[in-house]
Design a protein around this motif. Sequence first.
Motif, PDB file in Angstrom:
ATOM      1  N   ILE A  82       0.882  -1.172   0.000  1.00 22.23           N
ATOM      2  CA  ILE A  82       0.000   0.000   0.000  1.00 22.23           C
ATOM      3  C   ILE A  82       0.917   1.219   0.000  1.00 22.23           C
ATOM      4  N   GLY A  83       0.923   1.976  -1.105  1.00 25.13           N
ATOM      5  CA  GLY A  83       1.819   3.121  -1.219  1.00 25.13           C
ATOM      6  C   GLY A  83       1.308   4.361  -0.525  1.00 25.13           C
ATOM      7  N   ALA A  84      -0.008   4.507  -0.462  1.00 25.14           N
ATOM      8  CA  ALA A  84      -0.653   5.633   0.215  1.00 25.14           C
ATOM      9  C   ALA A  84      -2.133   5.318   0.320  1.00 25.14           C
ATOM     10  N   VAL A 128     -15.351   7.123   1.898  1.00 29.46           N
ATOM     11  CA  VAL A 128     -14.682   6.937   0.616  1.00 29.46           C
ATOM     12  C   VAL A 128     -13.210   6.638   0.887  1.00 29.46           C
ATOM     13  N   VAL A 129     -12.794   5.419   0.570  1.00 27.46           N
ATOM     14  CA  VAL A 129     -11.429   4.967   0.826  1.00 27.46           C
ATOM     15  C   VAL A 129     -10.675   4.877  -0.499  1.00 27.46           C
ATOM     16  N   SER A 130      -9.507   5.507  -0.547  1.00 31.04           N
ATOM     17  CA  SER A 130      -8.662   5.482  -1.743  1.00 31.04           C
ATOM     18  C   SER A 130      -7.343   4.802  -1.394  1.00 31.04           C
ATOM     19  N   LEU A 131      -6.956   3.809  -2.191  1.00 32.91           N
ATOM     20  CA  LEU A 131      -5.709   3.066  -1.988  1.00 32.91           C
ATOM     21  C   LEU A 131      -4.828   3.237  -3.214  1.00 32.91           C
ATOM     22  N   TYR A 132      -3.559   3.573  -2.996  1.00 35.08           N
ATOM     23  CA  TYR A 132      -2.598   3.610  -4.092  1.00 35.08           C
ATOM     24  C   TYR A 132      -1.757   2.342  -4.035  1.00 35.08           C
ATOM     25  N   LEU A 133      -1.756   1.612  -5.158  1.00 38.54           N
ATOM     26  CA  LEU A 133      -1.055   0.337  -5.271  1.00 38.54           C
ATOM     27  C   LEU A 133       0.091   0.524  -6.261  1.00 38.54           C
TER      28      LEU A 133
END
Length: 390
Positions: A82-84, A128-133
Amino acid sequence: MAGLSWTSGEIRAAAAARTLGTKMIWTAGFRTAVISPYGRLHFNEPRGFADQTVRQVLHMPGGGEAFRVRLTNCYGRTPLTIGAATAAVDHRQAALTFDGAEQLVIAAGEEAVTDPVDQPIAAGDDLVVSLYLPERTEPATYSHKPAQVARTVGGNRVTAAELPGAEQVESRFYLSGVDVLAPEDTAVAVAFGDSWFEGVGTTTGTNHRSVDFLNQRLKRGWVVNQGIAGNRLLRDEVGEHALARFDRDVLSIPALTHVLVHFGINDLVLPGMLNEPVPDADAIVEGFTALADRAHRAGLKILGATIGPFAAAEISTPEGLAVRREVNEWISTTSVFDAVVDVARAVADPQSPDYIRPAWDSGDGMHLNDPGAEAMADAVNLDDLVLQRA
């Protein structure tokens, strides 16, 4: 999105709770059951990501003074980076951290929980969940028919207010739930079952699942949704079967007092697709009895639902319908459950009770549309679902 901050009213409310010495606990404000991307049968194709942001909306059944997000690599075969990550409520956004760090690697087969976000969140809010992969992933651990879309774009866009040109996918990836900080007398129930809980057939993005309608009826506590489309009581595929996932998806929930179960349709229709024998009524009764015994040993009340009608489905068989009728007769008369929810009677065509009432059929003969899901929720006697702790 603007930086997340409390209003003065929220600060006063939180401070008042602490001043009055209200004891608080972490419990499940939201749950979503996940499946492996490596099974034989899927209703939405598994997928992975690489240098992409995935934004997902979680409609909260319950709320609290703060929250934390649960991430899962439960069925992963390699570590997940998980980058951010961010979470937003009412357009107020906060970074999600992990022991203070913005990045995290979740080992294969493991789960992780973010640091708490000191932001009140209420039942009915959309988180609202945002994941940077950032790295190429393998196929994701996911919820495959959540009646909600995920939006994906290239690059790290977790703080972006909008995601123009995003791809929309009806699945939920790498999320297993949200914990909320709530008063210690909070009581929670879990809807443990199949697509009739997860929401297949209802309008995507409208929160018209049967569990959503049931939560609207409750005056106290809430129900979290652990339905899996295609899930079976007795055998794996799709997802681990009910008896196998009971500890993870039910008993792990803090402040739990009640379990609602709806299983059986997939036990009776999927064997034809998978070249397996249809189980007899005794086997299904034995499975339900085992679930009830495990619930009672854990101090929980369990509500058993009769198996919904499915005669108009393409994969329906006379053999499966006969078993359904036999099992429903047992459910309706047994003392194994603390209460019975007669879903079958509530949504069946009165003239042809093996069929869904035409006005409530989603169109496939096996799932309920929005009014049908509401009728399913209305079948629950709220006197049997009093969510309070001793």
